[in-house]
Design a protein around this motif. Structure first.
Motif, PDB file in Angstrom:
ATOM      1  N   GLN A   1      29.778  25.777  53.975  1.00 24.50           N
ATOM      2  CA  GLN A   1      30.117  27.187  54.197  1.00 24.50           C
ATOM      3  C   GLN A   1      31.245  27.329  55.218  1.00 24.50           C
ATOM      4  N   LEU A   2      31.218  26.525  56.245  1.00 19.83           N
ATOM      5  CA  LEU A   2      32.282  26.581  57.234  1.00 19.83           C
ATOM      6  C   LEU A   2      33.624  26.190  56.626  1.00 19.83           C
ATOM      7  N   LEU A   3      33.637  25.149  55.815  1.00 21.24           N
ATOM      8  CA  LEU A   3      34.881  24.735  55.172  1.00 21.24           C
ATOM      9  C   LEU A   3      35.423  25.812  54.231  1.00 21.24           C
ATOM     10  N   ARG A   4      34.537  26.581  53.627  1.00 15.51           N
ATOM     11  CA  ARG A   4      34.977  27.627  52.697  1.00 15.51           C
ATOM     12  C   ARG A   4      35.712  28.766  53.403  1.00 15.51           C
ATOM     13  N   HIS A  28      43.046  19.945  52.184  1.00 15.09           N
ATOM     14  CA  HIS A  28      43.946  18.995  52.851  1.00 15.09           C
ATOM     15  C   HIS A  28      43.184  17.827  53.464  1.00 15.09           C
ATOM     16  N   PHE A  29      41.969  18.089  53.956  1.00  8.07           N
ATOM     17  CA  PHE A  29      41.175  17.053  54.624  1.00  8.07           C
ATOM     18  C   PHE A  29      40.072  16.489  53.724  1.00  8.07           C
ATOM     19  N   ARG A  30      40.146  16.759  52.414  1.00 10.76           N
ATOM     20  CA  ARG A  30      39.036  16.416  51.528  1.00 10.76           C
ATOM     21  C   ARG A  30      38.709  14.925  51.516  1.00 10.76           C
ATOM     22  N   LEU A  50      38.882  12.828  53.829  1.00 13.51           N
ATOM     23  CA  LEU A  50      38.137  12.496  55.038  1.00 13.51           C
ATOM     24  C   LEU A  50      36.718  13.046  54.979  1.00 13.51           C
ATOM     25  N   THR A  51      36.567  14.317  54.652  1.00 16.95           N
ATOM     26  CA  THR A  51      35.245  14.957  54.709  1.00 16.95           C
ATOM     27  C   THR A  51      34.360  14.613  53.516  1.00 16.95           C
ATOM     28  N   ASN A  52      34.935  14.011  52.479  1.00 18.80           N
ATOM     29  CA  ASN A  52      34.119  13.543  51.356  1.00 18.80           C
ATOM     30  C   ASN A  52      33.640  12.110  51.546  1.00 18.80           C
ATOM     31  N   GLY A  53      34.052  11.473  52.627  1.00 19.69           N
ATOM     32  CA  GLY A  53      33.651  10.094  52.881  1.00 19.69           C
ATOM     33  C   GLY A  53      32.455  10.013  53.804  1.00 19.69           C
ATOM     34  N   VAL A  65      49.465   5.961  56.781  1.00 20.13           N
ATOM     35  CA  VAL A  65      50.816   5.505  57.091  1.00 20.13           C
ATOM     36  C   VAL A  65      51.653   6.646  57.664  1.00 20.13           C
ATOM     37  N   SER A  66      51.540   7.827  57.065  1.00 22.29           N
ATOM     38  CA  SER A  66      52.356   8.951  57.526  1.00 22.29           C
ATOM     39  C   SER A  66      51.638   9.803  58.568  1.00 22.29           C
ATOM     40  N   SER A  67      50.309   9.669  58.682  1.00 21.31           N
ATOM     41  CA  SER A  67      49.547  10.401  59.698  1.00 21.31           C
ATOM     42  C   SER A  67      48.143   9.827  59.777  1.00 21.31           C
ATOM     43  N   TRP A  68      47.428  10.187  60.849  1.00 24.65           N
ATOM     44  CA  TRP A  68      46.005   9.892  60.968  1.00 24.65           C
ATOM     45  C   TRP A  68      45.230  11.193  60.849  1.00 24.65           C
ATOM     46  N   GLN A  69      44.088  11.151  60.169  1.00 24.29           N
ATOM     47  CA  GLN A  69      43.166  12.275  60.138  1.00 24.29           C
ATOM     48  C   GLN A  69      41.855  11.847  60.789  1.00 24.29           C
ATOM     49  N   LEU A  70      41.305  12.748  61.604  1.00 28.32           N
ATOM     50  CA  LEU A  70      40.054  12.462  62.305  1.00 28.32           C
ATOM     51  C   LEU A  70      39.168  13.694  62.295  1.00 28.32           C
ATOM     52  N   THR A  71      37.875  13.466  62.445  1.00 29.78           N
ATOM     53  CA  THR A  71      36.912  14.549  62.582  1.00 29.78           C
ATOM     54  C   THR A  71      35.922  14.218  63.686  1.00 29.78           C
TER      55      THR A  71
END
Length: 340
Positions: A204-207, A215-217, A219-222, A261-267
């Motif tokens: 719900q928060l992501l919605r 854009h972060f799918r 990451l958040t699907n892993g 390679v072009s960026s890092w994503q973190l949560t």
């Protein structure tokens, strides 16, 4: 934990990073030069239709390379900054060792802890009563011996020992549920007349921000959001004791990083909170620049906001979220740039 090599060549992308952010962000105009001079750009997100949710965005610059910024985020001990009101932050390995929660120590003689120790003692002495704590009947039933001890012990130190044993066991159980089945396996609980299910709350928060969610799918699907392999991800679980509404509450949380390679994503995801609010998480993207790192940060939180205010308390909470994110960004940036 599985970490990718820090590798040679994160490509500086300059203004290209801002062009990536602009179509999916609610931030005002971003001036890269001003960010490099120390400016921090922030904005609260639209309220949306999820009555328990708020989010806000922040963008700032750090004069350090992406690997240095990313590794600091994954392992930053924010508890050393007293203004953040975190009394204890304990990182541990994944999967968790048995002693990961041994240092948890609440005491009724400490003013900040007293609210939580009193309500936990009440819960153990009179199971089923409403104590404002985010626990299930199964949590209480699983510690019948602790419940008996809580009823029979009159000394405060003995009651505190029972309270600490209870919370160590509960945080361990939430960790084990996450490890076995992701957010969907974390036990739900009833609070303020509604049933809180962690995975549903997260969705719900992501919605509230569909373009950002997309854009972060990857990451958040892993893992550990979902069960399964964590190839290409670094997972850093931790628990903390922090102050909210004037008293200590306990958090079960994790950091996860995807190093590209072009960026890092973190949560940074707090998937269990002992009371006050329901969950929170922060998404980060780190873009390499010629002289440092551009950090894009999106904070989400769910809490028992009051519907009769017409959203005013959510507006207030969003504004507070912006202030806290700005303060934290300044402290984090200073630590990285001082190499602390």
């Amino acid at each position: 934990m599985i970490a990718l090599s820090l590798g040679a060549a994160l490509r500086p992308v300059g203004a290209e990073a801002i062009e990536q952010i602009k179509p999916i962000s609610k931030l005002p105009e971003i001036d890269l030069h001003k960010l490099e001079q120390g400016d921090i750009v922030s904005a609260r997100g639209p309220l949306g239709n999820f009555s328990r949710g708020v989010y806000a965005e922040t963008c700032f610059f750090v004069h350090a390379a992406v690997p240095a910024v990313g590794e600091k985020l994954l392992h930053w001990n924010s508890a050393k900054h007293r203004e953040l009101e975190i009394s204890r932050l304990q990182e541990y390995r994944w999967p968790a060792p048995r002693n990961a929660w041994d240092s948890l120590s609440l005491t009724s003689s400490r003013q900040g802890d007293r609210w939580l120790t009193d309500r936990t003692g009440q819960l153990l002495q009179t199971p089923g009563e409403n104590t404002d704590l985010h626990v299930t009947q199964a949590d209480v039933s699983s510690v019948q011996e602790m419940t008996r001890q809580a009823r029979n012990n009159s000394r405060a130190t003995q009651r505190d020992a029972v309270v600490n044993a209870f919370w160590r066991k509960l945080l361990r159980s939430r960790n084990d549920a996450l490890a076995s089945g992701g957010l969907a396996a974390v036990p739900g609980y009833s609070a303020d007349g509604v049933q809180i299910e962690t995975r549903a709350e997260f969705n719900q928060l992501l919605r509230q921000a569909p373009p950002i969610a997309a854009h972060f799918r990857k990451l958040t699907n892993g893992a550990p959001f979902t069960s399964g392999a964590s190839t290409g991800l670094e997972i850093v679980p931790y628990w903390e004791a922090a102050r909210a509404r004037g008293h200590t509450n306990l958090h079960a949380a994790f950091f996860v990083g995807r190093k590209g390679v072009s960026s890092w994503q973190l949560t940074d995801c707090t998937y269990y909170v002992s009371d006050t609010y329901f969950m929170s998480f922060t998404l980060y993207e780190l873009f390499p620049q010629d002289n440092g790192t551009l950090v894009w940060q999106i904070d989400f939180a769910s809490a028992p906001f009051r519907s009769f205010t017409g959203g005013l308390d959510r507006v207030f909470a969003s504004n507070e979220m912006v202030k806290e994110a700005t303060q934290t960004a300044k402290l984090f940036r200073a630590d990285v740039e001082k190499n602390q």
